[in-house]
Every structure is written in structure tokens, then in C-alpha cells.
Design a protein around this motif. Sequence first.
Motif, PDB file in Angstrom:
ATOM      1  N   TRP A 241      42.980  37.447  51.021  1.00 13.47           N
ATOM      2  CA  TRP A 241      42.161  36.346  50.688  1.00 13.47           C
ATOM      3  C   TRP A 241      41.120  35.970  51.723  1.00 13.47           C
ATOM      4  CZ3 TRP A 241      41.228  35.745  45.645  1.00 13.47           C
ATOM      5  CH2 TRP A 241      42.223  36.200  44.764  1.00 13.47           C
ATOM      6  N   ASN A 246      36.603  37.681  49.721  1.00 14.37           N
ATOM      7  CA  ASN A 246      36.288  36.723  48.568  1.00 14.37           C
ATOM      8  C   ASN A 246      34.775  37.098  48.267  1.00 14.37           C
ATOM      9  OD1 ASN A 246      38.808  35.923  48.678  1.00 14.37           O
ATOM     10  ND2 ASN A 246      38.405  33.790  49.450  1.00 14.37           N
ATOM     11  N   PHE A 390      44.966  30.460  46.360  1.00 18.02           N
ATOM     12  CA  PHE A 390      44.335  31.481  45.554  1.00 18.02           C
ATOM     13  C   PHE A 390      45.477  31.938  44.595  1.00 18.02           C
ATOM     14  CE2 PHE A 390      41.317  31.615  49.109  1.00 18.02           C
ATOM     15  CZ  PHE A 390      40.163  31.230  48.551  1.00 18.02           C
TER      16      PHE A 390
END
Length: 664
Positions: A241, A246, A390
Motif C-alpha cells: 500500500w 496506490n 487499507f
Amino acid sequence: MIVELGHFALVLALALALVQSVLPLIGARVGDARLMETGSTTALGGFVMLALAFAALTHAYVVSDFSVLNVAENSHSAKPLLYKITGVWGNHEGSMLLWVLILSFFGALVALFGRDLPASLKANVLSVQAWITVAFLLFILLTSNPFARLDPPPFEGNDLNPILQDIGLAIHPPMLYLGYVGFSIAFSFAVAALIDGRIDAAWARWVRPWTLVAWVFLTAGIAMGSYWAYYELGWGGWWFWDPVENASFMPWLSGTALLHSALVMEKRSALKIWTVLLAILTFSLSLLGTFLVRSGVLTSVHAFATDPTRGVFILGILCVFVGGSLALFALRASSLEGGGLFAPISREGALVFNNLFLTTACATVLIGTLYPLVLEVTTGAKISVGPPFFNLTFGPLMLPLLFAVPFGPLLAWKRGDLLGAAQRLYFAAGAAFVAVLFVMAITQGAAILSALGVGLAVWLMIGSFVDLWGRASFAKAGFSNALRRLAGLPRSVFGTAIAHFGLGATLLGIVAVGAFGTETVTTMAPGQTVHAGGWGVRFEGLAPRDGPNFTEEVGRFTILDGTSEAGRIESARRLYTARQQPTTEAGISTHLFSQVYVALGDAVANGGQTVVRIWTKPLVTLIWLGCVAMAIGGLVSLSDRRLRIGAPARAKRRGGRPIAEPAE
């Protein structure tokens, strides 16, 4: 001289893009066919000029022309030829040149294969595409000139960032850019249609193939980038992440929603406003990713630039195109018709459900990525938003979406039968239930959530082919007749099934690695064996070795399955001499879909031992093989005649003479 020719070609490309950005648009307004046709000519000419500029920069890298600043900063005469070539786009200036080259390539494709487009729509699309090209060519020439000279030139270059000296760099950035930039065509179609004030099902028919091409490349690019980081960085993970990760994932989520929305618009003339908005937002997210990587606001292994001037320039481009397109959308939205009506339980309803969850998930990733940056700018406080956030927000949003995926193809357009679709999925549900029981049995019930995850993956994989089974009527038509019916199905149906199966395979790999993978950190002496995750790893010893532009210390390991040898691998601590930068080269032993991953740490002082990290990763390769299956599914769908622009379906007269009639 070749370098100067490349620079001149870049300036000529800007001049052609300026012409392309104005004349076709005027031609479309006044109905002048000759002015509209200039769009095709200048688009092709601009692509040729940018190809020449890129070839000139590549030549400078191949011959190690260190009088070029870009080459001196990112190359070395001892570097292997492959990495001299990939080094062209392994830096900010060269990667931006590749970005614009691909942008012009897509414009040239529209010029070549858009002959059946309405002349005014084609002219507007090429003009909008040229606006983007002009903006980024100005960015390159004013802030990021790849042909800047050094006087006097250095004797030797600084070498390329060692972690980029890998075959993955030859594949990952071009594929990623083909995805990023490919969505510019959907954006150009959306803005062009808003300028024309006419959006209909035919428009969606033109947009969908271009969107599908971009989606396929972005899927492959993200998968390749994930695998490159997995084996090159020596960290044992496949996704962290990272904000720049992203930045590529958000356009993928939005682009997936755009694909499904365009399908509804083409088939049912519905979701027009939604489709146009998604086309704008998807490319806007691509531009946002470009800004994040090149503005210096992020520190990441993926980030290229730290010059704030460049960041401000790209931020200006972002504001102009995103703000301008959304303003035009707001101006025209009230005049757009809503399209066909449909019941909530229908294929359209399923696709709307899909899009709502995809866009919500995309918004969640966007907030988690940008919130720390906004907070730091406004208050000066620094916080970190990482995997826990996330995983806790993105994961739950995906669960209902993944469960609903097999239902979509089984529902009829306009009004569907949910109970009938569920009855056709009995076998998939039974297989998923058996998978859950199996996992709980082998873990003594300790991994309930993991078992449910495996069951969901099996549900997805088997459910993806239920539509094919039903359409072929294997249960009623007999095996031979069913095979003939299966062969006659549209390729897009096969593509959908393959892509959904790939999604299930990726989910299975993610769940298996997260739930059943192991990590062992220990010190090992030569001849010592460590047992981890059902495997034995024997350390055979260290040996020095020299490479073309590095030295390394190589650790040799034998992988044991019980007492028998299952493979041999090498891990290394490598030092690139020009930059004096160390890297870790992991050793990976693959066994069907699972892997044993070994990375060397530092030597223990006066102990004759070495720190070793050992990961066992069950079914880990399914993560990337599933992505490959998704990309293949997209390509299979793209090969369907009904998705080829202007390709009519063939039919026959009664006498057998072929005629052409529009595809359904």
C-alpha cells in the motif's frame, strides 16, 4: 549531432501538436472536412517526431554519450546493454519522453483506425488528445529536457539506480504507461462528446475497446511491478500500500468500473452520465499518479523527481485538465438523457452494484493516500497511513462485490431472476462450502476467516464458468452439441469468464499467503539446516563473485522436502561500485504455485554466521498468474468482432453469398 536532431524532433512534435489541437476543432465547428482531416495527418507526424526523439535518446544511452546530462546521471559504460536501453526510461526525463511517446501513439492509432468514426467526433478526439500532448511536451522542454548537454562531459557516468537494473524494468514501466496513458483516449472521447453535446450507445461502442486495451496493459503493468518489488527488494512482500502503488491501483479500480459502465451504456443506452464521468475521473487519477511520482511530495522507491518546480507544473496540468473537464461535464450534464430503465435485479443492476463498490473502494484508497499529504500541508503534522488502514477499509468493501461477481453474467438485461441465477450457482456454492470445510479441517478450525476467504475464491473461480456451461446447455443438449454451442459463443463471453476466474485465483493466492505463509529470521553457519513452513533450508556457504558493474557475496542454499533435495537457490548481497550502493538479491525456489524465498542479511561479526530471512509462501504465484488471466480475458474480449471498431458481423444470403450487416 544525433542528440540535437532528437531535441529538434521534440520541438517539431510540439509544433505539430499545437496545429492538431486547434485546426481539427475549428473544422468540426464549421463543418470543414479538410481542416478536420489535419488532425489525422498531424497526429501521425507527431508520433513519428517523438519516435525519432526517443530513438535519439536511446542511441545516446547505448553509445554512453556522457556529454548528455541525462545519460551521465543515469548510465555507466560498464552497464550491460539491456540496462543501458531500459535506463532510457529509468529516470524522470526519459520516462516522461516515453509517457508522451505512448500518448502520441494512441493518438496515431485513432487517426489510423478511426476511419469509421463520425468526422466531427474524430476531429474533436484528436484535438483533445493534442491538448494533453502539448501540455506535457511543454513540461518536458521547459523543466525536464532529456537532451541537455554537459560541457565538459565527464569521463564516466553515475550509473543507474541499482534496484532498477533488472529485467522487470524493461517490462513494468512501458506496460504501466500503456495503461495510464491509454485511458487518455477514453478521456478524449468523453470531452469530445461533451463538446459535441451528443452521447449515445454508439459513442460507448467506440470507447469500450480503447478502455479495454488500457485496462489490459494497466493490469499487466501493476502485476509486473508487484512481482518486481517482490523479488528485487528482498522484503518478501508483494504489496505494501505504498502511495505510488496506490497511484496506479486507483485508475485500475476506476477503469474497471468504466469498462462495466460502458457495457451497460452500449447495450441499454443507460448510465450515460456515469460513464462519461468515469472516463474523466479515470484519466484524472492517472494524472494524479503522475503528479505524486514526479512532484517530490512522496518518498518512495518508485518516485522519480524531487524538484518542486516540476511538481508545480504538473499540478497546473492536473488542475487545467481535471478542472476544465469537470466544468464542461457540469455544464452539459443537465442536457444528457438518463437512458433506458431497468429493474434493480437485472444485469444492469448488477453492474451498477459493481461500480458503486469499485468507486467507493477507489475513494477509500484516494483518501488514505492523500490525507497524510493534506494534513502535513495544512497543519504541519506528519502521520503515516499504512496497510492496517487499507486492509480494514478496502477489504470489507470488496467482500460483497466479490460475492456478487458470479451473479452478474447470469442475470438478464432489464429484468433478471435472482433465484434462477442462484440455482445455477448451486455447484459453485457446494464447492466453496467443501473448500471452507477442508481448510478448517487441516487447521483444526483455527483459521475461520481464512477458510471463508478460500471459499470465496473457489466460489469466484467456479462461478465464473457457470454462464458458459449454461449457454452451451451441457445438461440438455448432449456433449457434442454443447461443444458446438460453446464454440459459437461470442469471444467476449469467454473473456469475461477468464477475467473473473483470474480474479478468483488472485484472491486465493492473497488469502493463502496471508494466512498460511511463514517467516523465519535466524543466523546460519555453512552446513546448517533450518526448517520453516514444512521445508528444510540448508546453507551451503558464501562465495564472492564479480559482475559487469558490481561485486557480490553469494549465499548458496539447498531446499529440502523432507530428506530429499527439492531445489537449489542463490541469494546475494550486491554492491554496485559506481554508486557504492548495496542491494539484496533474493533466492526463490518455486514449487508448483508455492515458493520458498530466502534473503541474506548481514554477516555476524567474528561468528562465521550470516543472518538469513526465510519465507514460505503457499500459492503465492497465483497472485500474479490470476492477474495474467485477467489480462488474457481482456485480450480475448478485445478479439470479439463486436468490439472491433467498424467491424461488421458477417451473415449470408440464402444463396450463400456473404454480406455485411451491423453487429448486434
